[in-house]
Each structure stands twice: as C-alpha cells, then as structure tokens.
Write an enzyme that holds these catalytic residues in place. Structure first.
Site, PDB file in Angstrom:
ATOM      1  N   GLN A 121       0.777  -1.233  -0.091  1.00  0.00           N
ATOM      2  CA  GLN A 121       0.075  -0.060   0.005  1.00  0.00           C
ATOM      3  C   GLN A 121       1.073   1.238  -0.118  1.00  0.00           C
ATOM      4  OE1 GLN A 121      -1.947   2.350   3.437  1.00  0.00           O
ATOM      5  NE2 GLN A 121      -2.687   0.396   3.592  1.00  0.00           N
ATOM      6  N   GLY A 122       0.738   2.035  -0.947  1.00  0.00           N
ATOM      7  CA  GLY A 122       1.549   3.200  -1.279  1.00  0.00           C
ATOM      8  C   GLY A 122       1.096   4.563  -0.837  1.00  0.00           C
ATOM      9  N   SER A 124       1.506   6.489   2.519  1.00  0.00           N
ATOM     10  CA  SER A 124       2.412   7.362   3.563  1.00  0.00           C
ATOM     11  C   SER A 124       3.619   7.929   2.617  1.00  0.00           C
ATOM     12  CB  SER A 124       2.605   6.793   4.681  1.00  0.00           C
ATOM     13  OG  SER A 124       1.659   6.290   5.239  1.00  0.00           O
ATOM     14  N   SER A 156       4.996  -1.130   3.591  1.00  0.00           N
ATOM     15  CA  SER A 156       5.150  -2.680   4.411  1.00  0.00           C
ATOM     16  C   SER A 156       5.198  -3.479   3.176  1.00  0.00           C
ATOM     17  CB  SER A 156       4.102  -3.250   5.226  1.00  0.00           C
ATOM     18  OG  SER A 156       3.909  -2.126   6.234  1.00  0.00           O
ATOM     19  N   GLU A 239      -7.843  -1.530   6.743  1.00  0.00           N
ATOM     20  CA  GLU A 239      -6.760  -1.979   7.361  1.00  0.00           C
ATOM     21  C   GLU A 239      -6.856  -1.818   8.861  1.00  0.00           C
ATOM     22  OE1 GLU A 239      -3.722   0.843   6.540  1.00  0.00           O
ATOM     23  OE2 GLU A 239      -2.200  -0.424   7.110  1.00  0.00           O
ATOM     24  N   SER A 366      -2.801   6.518  13.541  1.00  0.00           N
ATOM     25  CA  SER A 366      -2.310   6.404  14.788  1.00  0.00           C
ATOM     26  C   SER A 366      -3.362   6.251  15.879  1.00  0.00           C
ATOM     27  CB  SER A 366      -1.499   7.502  15.126  1.00  0.00           C
ATOM     28  OG  SER A 366      -2.145   8.711  15.236  1.00  0.00           O
TER      29      SER A 366
HETATM   30  C1  FAD Z   1       4.389  -1.152  11.053  1.00  0.00           C
HETATM   31  C2  FAD Z   1       4.099  -0.015  10.146  1.00  0.00           C
HETATM   32  C3  FAD Z   1       3.429  -0.202   8.950  1.00  0.00           C
HETATM   33  C4  FAD Z   1       3.124   0.603   8.062  1.00  0.00           C
HETATM   34  N1  FAD Z   1       2.670   0.343   6.818  1.00  0.00           N
HETATM   35  C5  FAD Z   1       2.715   1.122   5.972  1.00  0.00           C
HETATM   36  C6  FAD Z   1       2.286   0.691   4.548  1.00  0.00           C
HETATM   37  O1  FAD Z   1       2.127  -0.370   4.178  1.00  0.00           O
HETATM   38  N2  FAD Z   1       1.573   1.644   3.569  1.00  0.00           N
HETATM   39  C7  FAD Z   1       1.661   3.141   3.988  1.00  0.00           C
HETATM   40  O2  FAD Z   1       1.386   3.689   3.151  1.00  0.00           O
HETATM   41  N3  FAD Z   1       1.965   3.739   5.260  1.00  0.00           N
HETATM   42  C8  FAD Z   1       2.099   2.418   6.175  1.00  0.00           C
HETATM   43  N4  FAD Z   1       2.648   2.883   7.514  1.00  0.00           N
HETATM   44  C9  FAD Z   1       2.631   4.336   7.667  1.00  0.00           C
HETATM   45  C10 FAD Z   1       1.232   4.698   8.731  1.00  0.00           C
HETATM   46  O3  FAD Z   1       0.355   4.798   8.072  1.00  0.00           O
HETATM   47  C11 FAD Z   1       1.867   5.991   9.460  1.00  0.00           C
HETATM   48  O4  FAD Z   1       2.929   5.695  10.050  1.00  0.00           O
HETATM   49  C12 FAD Z   1       0.834   6.445  10.266  1.00  0.00           C
HETATM   50  O5  FAD Z   1      -0.286   7.043   9.415  1.00  0.00           O
HETATM   51  C13 FAD Z   1       1.178   7.790  10.948  1.00  0.00           C
HETATM   52  O6  FAD Z   1       1.969   8.853  10.327  1.00  0.00           O
HETATM   53  P1  FAD Z   1       3.354   9.155  10.538  1.00  0.00           P
HETATM   54  O7  FAD Z   1       4.312   8.172  10.861  1.00  0.00           O
HETATM   55  O8  FAD Z   1       3.801  10.088   9.453  1.00  0.00           O
HETATM   56  O9  FAD Z   1       3.332  10.032  11.854  1.00  0.00           O
HETATM   57  P2  FAD Z   1       2.746  11.537  11.995  1.00  0.00           P
HETATM   58  O10 FAD Z   1       1.555  11.742  11.152  1.00  0.00           O
HETATM   59  O11 FAD Z   1       3.877  12.440  11.786  1.00  0.00           O
HETATM   60  O12 FAD Z   1       2.438  11.565  13.395  1.00  0.00           O
HETATM   61  C14 FAD Z   1       3.425  11.770  14.721  1.00  0.00           C
HETATM   62  C15 FAD Z   1       2.616  11.632  16.050  1.00  0.00           C
HETATM   63  O13 FAD Z   1       1.730  12.662  16.162  1.00  0.00           O
HETATM   64  C16 FAD Z   1       0.421  12.512  16.411  1.00  0.00           C
HETATM   65  N5  FAD Z   1      -0.642  13.365  15.629  1.00  0.00           N
HETATM   66  C17 FAD Z   1      -0.324  13.745  14.163  1.00  0.00           C
HETATM   67  N6  FAD Z   1      -1.430  14.342  13.670  1.00  0.00           N
HETATM   68  C18 FAD Z   1      -2.053  14.707  14.947  1.00  0.00           C
HETATM   69  C19 FAD Z   1      -3.478  15.351  15.197  1.00  0.00           C
HETATM   70  N7  FAD Z   1      -4.095  16.036  14.222  1.00  0.00           N
HETATM   71  N8  FAD Z   1      -3.875  15.156  16.563  1.00  0.00           N
HETATM   72  C20 FAD Z   1      -3.385  14.488  17.346  1.00  0.00           C
HETATM   73  N9  FAD Z   1      -2.358  13.657  17.249  1.00  0.00           N
HETATM   74  C21 FAD Z   1      -1.583  13.912  16.032  1.00  0.00           C
HETATM   75  C22 FAD Z   1       0.500  11.204  15.601  1.00  0.00           C
HETATM   76  O14 FAD Z   1      -0.729  10.280  16.472  1.00  0.00           O
HETATM   77  C23 FAD Z   1       1.648  10.365  16.131  1.00  0.00           C
HETATM   78  O15 FAD Z   1       1.728  10.058  17.372  1.00  0.00           O
HETATM   79  C24 FAD Z   1       2.974   1.822   8.307  1.00  0.00           C
HETATM   80  C25 FAD Z   1       3.408   2.274   9.944  1.00  0.00           C
HETATM   81  C26 FAD Z   1       3.829   1.256  10.566  1.00  0.00           C
HETATM   82  C27 FAD Z   1       4.344   1.734  12.150  1.00  0.00           C
END
Ligand code: FAD
Length: 385
Positions: A121-122, A124, A156, A239, A366
């Site tokens: 899934q592309g 993020s 992933s 998901e 998250s």
């Molecule tokens: C094991 C794993 C597998 C994954 N697989 C995929 C995949 O296959 N394809 C894909 O596309 N993505 C994937 N992801 C990415 C995942 O979807 C993102 O990590 C997730 O959406 C959070 O985005 P970020 O990491 O950019 O964190 P950020 O969005 O930068 O958030 C950082 C922190 O700030 C908090 N935060 C952010 N905005 C707010 C808000 N408005 N209110 C309150 N708190 C907030 C978040 O809760 C988090 O704690 C994967 C992630 C993990 C850990």
C-alpha cells in the site's frame, strides 16, 4: 446478535479443526524475512487449496460467498491452534472488490486470494502520514498515460510485492478530497525503486518507494479521476479492522503461547504462588484472555453489522483502539512472564512480538487519530475547545 454457532457454523468449525489437525503440528513462524515469506506463502496456498482464503468474497471472483461470521470463525480457530493469519493484505482485495471495475476484479482478486501475487500500500510519505491529505506524489495525465513522480515511505512488504496500490495527487487545482486518484502499479514498473530499510524487530519489511516518471496506463486507475480520497479512507478503515487484517488469529496465537509459558513457569518455579489465582503471571494471562475475548466479540459485531450493511468506518476506529490496547498489554505481559530471558536474547520470538506490538498504535492510522475520529464522529464532541 447471537454469538453461538448456528448448526452450519458449527459444521464449518468442525471442518476447520480437522483441516488444521490434518496440517500436522504447528511450527512457529520464523522472524527472518525469507523464513516469514516462505511460511506465510505456504499457509496462504494451503488455505486457498482448502477453499479458506476468501470466505466472504463473491463466488464469481474466487470467494465462497459466506457471511462475515465465517471469517471470524476461521480467525478464531487459526488463533486457537497457534497459526497466524495469512497475508494481511486481504483489506486491499476488499477495496478492489468495492471500487475496482469488472476487469480489475477479475484480474486481481483470484491471484490475491491464492497468494500468487502480493500487494503493498503506497499511501504514506515522509511528510504525509496522519495528514494524508498533504501528500505530494503526483501523477500527471499525459494523453492516456499518467506519469507518477514522488516518494512513499513505510511501505510494508513492498520488497515482496507484485503490485502497489498507489495514492497520488492528480487534480492539483481541487481541494484534497477531490485531488487524489488511486492506481494499481506493478512494482517492477520502470522508474519505480523499492529501497527496504530495517525496523527495530530486525526485519527489513518496510521500504521507501520512489516514483521517478513511472508511466501508469489510465486503465490502471481504480475509480474515477479525483476519486482516490474515499478509496484511501476505505482502505485504511479496512486496514484498521482487526477482523480484516486477521488480528484475532494473531492475538489468539499469542494467548496460546502465553498459556504454555505461564503453565511452565508455574510448574518449574515450584509454583511459588499458593494458588494460581495469586500468581501475577496467571492473573495477567486471565486479563489478556478477557481482553482478547472482548475484542473478538466486538469484531464479530462489526463484521455482522457489515453483513447487514449497517457498519461505518467508525466501527473500525473503535475496534482498532481496542486492538491496540489488547495487543500492547499482551506484549507487556509476555515480557513479564519471560523476565530477564527476553533481554538476554533467550526468547527472541517474544521480544519480536513485544516490539511489533509497539507499532500497533501507529500503523493504519495512529491511536490519537482514532481517538479523534471516535470523539468527534461517534460521540459528537466538538473539535476545538
Ligand atoms: C508497522 C507499520 C506499517 C506501516 N505500513 C504502511 C504501509 O504499508 N503503507 C503506508 O502507506 N503506510 C504505512 N505505515 C505508515 C502509517 O500509516 C503512518 O506511520 C501513520 O499514518 C502515522 O503517520 P506518521 O508516521 O507520518 O506520523 P505523524 O502523522 O507525523 O504523527 C506523529 C505523531 O503525532 C500524532 N498526531 C499527528 N497528527 C495529529 C493530530 N491531528 N491530532 C493528534 N495527534 C496527532 C500522531 O498520533 C503520532 O503520534 C506503516 C506504519 C507502521 C508503523
């Protein structure tokens, strides 16, 4: 709803038990990348052969057309037997079923069910995770070809995938919810580079995925131009649903493992506790069993709502929050039972499960974001104070 098995469900459960027993003793899943790939591929193929890989999908696309409850029974029995769920991308198949055209459904669903083709899934990007609306990967329409440029991250299983479900900006002049489109892109397309990187578990399952002028035919678009946002929202909701990604099986597997550990701890330690009820290990195990059962029943309810067409994406957020709490508490309790062994590298599998459980509050959206969805859309609380 009635949580007991109907006659037909009980028959299905018995069939499943004999299929599981017929597979012989359950080997633990290896944690190295290649071992895990081989293990899960074998499991998926064997489930497919037994007609278990797409229970709730329509018959015309290779499924069995059964109600959602059967999926729950499958996960339940697999977990009980110590088997993990098969590949986690069943949720992408569900999205193709929901939004794909007839040709896409006939082309992609059967091979996803059999495991012959794998998906990633592309969505993020380095600067677009929780706020997916700010993604910058763009796909520009030139004639009947889109040309995609940009970068994805945390993708992933991209290194094993054959196909990527890509979300890209195609309508730059539109507001975010009308600016994106979804595409099915072959992972070996010219201009597409997968660069895996290591995560804390030691696995290299994640990848950065670069699109450098990748040409995508218009026929590979899922849905209309600018219709990618609702598709992306459905994808992440599926998901998040622990039923869709097989978490009930995985948690059941951890419970089975913890039960064995607690049993052996209580006997080899000379059962220091005068009764099982006062052993913190047994109490922790009991708590986890209750939590997994609550989650299981909740998931069953969500699945059953879906069967009746009354489910909403908020169900997935509630389930996800419950799942995070259940999985992380279980991970902690497993650490407690293992004690120093886990830090001394004598229980690598439990260390892996603990570390993996930490990711539950991030992937698929998250925990904080799920809380906001539940607070504003289910409970009707105001967004701002
Ligand atoms: C094991 C794993 C597998 C994954 N697989 C995929 C995949 O296959 N394809 C894909 O596309 N993505 C994937 N992801 C990415 C995942 O979807 C993102 O990590 C997730 O959406 C959070 O985005 P970020 O990491 O950019 O964190 P950020 O969005 O930068 O958030 C950082 C922190 O700030 C908090 N935060 C952010 N905005 C707010 C808000 N408005 N209110 C309150 N708190 C907030 C978040 O809760 C988090 O704690 C994967 C992630 C993990 C850990």
């Amino acid at each position: 709803m009635d949580f007991r098995d109907s006659e037909a469900e009980a028959e299905f459960r018995a069939e499943l038990r004999s299929w599981i027993a017929g597979r012989g003793p359950v080997a633990p899943m290896p944690h190295d990348d290649e071992g895990r790939l081989a293990y899960l591929s074998e499991l998926q193929a064997s489930m497919h052969e037994a007609g278990l890989s797409a229970l709730t999908f329509p018959v015309e696309y290779g499924g069995r057309g059964l109600p959602a409850e059967y999926e729950a029974i499958l996960l339940d029995e697999m977990g009980r037997a110590g088997l993990p769920s098969a590949w986690h991308y069943g949720y992408i198949a569900r999205v193709i079923l929901m939004y794909g055209n007839e040709e896409q459904k006939r082309r992609f669903l059967p091979t996803a069910f059999s495991g012959e083709e794998r998906w990633c899934q592309g969505f993020s990007e380095p600067d677009a995770g929780s706020d997916l609306g700010s993604l910058t990967t763009r796909a520009e329409l030139r004639g009947d070809i889109y040309v995609a440029t940009g970068q994805k991250v945390w993708t992933s299983e991209a290194k094993w995938a054959d196909w990527c479900l890509l979300l890209a900006r195609t309508e730059p002049d539109q507001p975010n919810h009308r600016a994106m489109s979804c595409f099915i892109v072959p992972i070996d397309a010219p201009g597409l580079t997968v660069r895996p990187f290591r995560q804390i578990t030691g696995a290299m399952e994640f990848a950065e995925v670069f699109f450098d002028g990748v040409e995508i035919p218009i026929s590979a678009r899922v849905g209309g131009a600018g219709e990618g946002w609702p598709i992306a929202m459905s994808t992440v909701a599926f998901e998040r649903g622990p039923g869709d990604v097989g978490y009930i099986a995985d948690l059941g597997r951890s419970i089975a493992k913890m039960t064995d550990l607690v049993r052996s701890k209580l006997s080899t330690d000379g059962v220091v506790a005068p009764s099982v009820a006062t052993s913190p290990y047994a109490v922790g195990l009991a708590q986890s069993m209750v939590e997994v059962e609550v989650l299981r029943v909740h998931v069953l309810r969500s699945l059953s709502r879906r069967t009746r067409g009354t489910s909403s994406e908020i169900d997935a957020s509630v389930d996800k929050l419950l799942m995070v709490r259940t999985e992380q508490a279980l991970g902690h309790r497993l650490m407690d039972v293992e004690g120093p062994d886990i830090m001394l590298g004598r229980a690598p599998s439990d260390l892996h499960d603990y570390l993996w459980s930490r990711a539950a509050s991030v992937y698929g959206g998250s925990e904080q974001i799920q809380k906001t969805i539940v607070a504003t859309r289910l409970l009707g609380l105001p967004r701002e104070r």
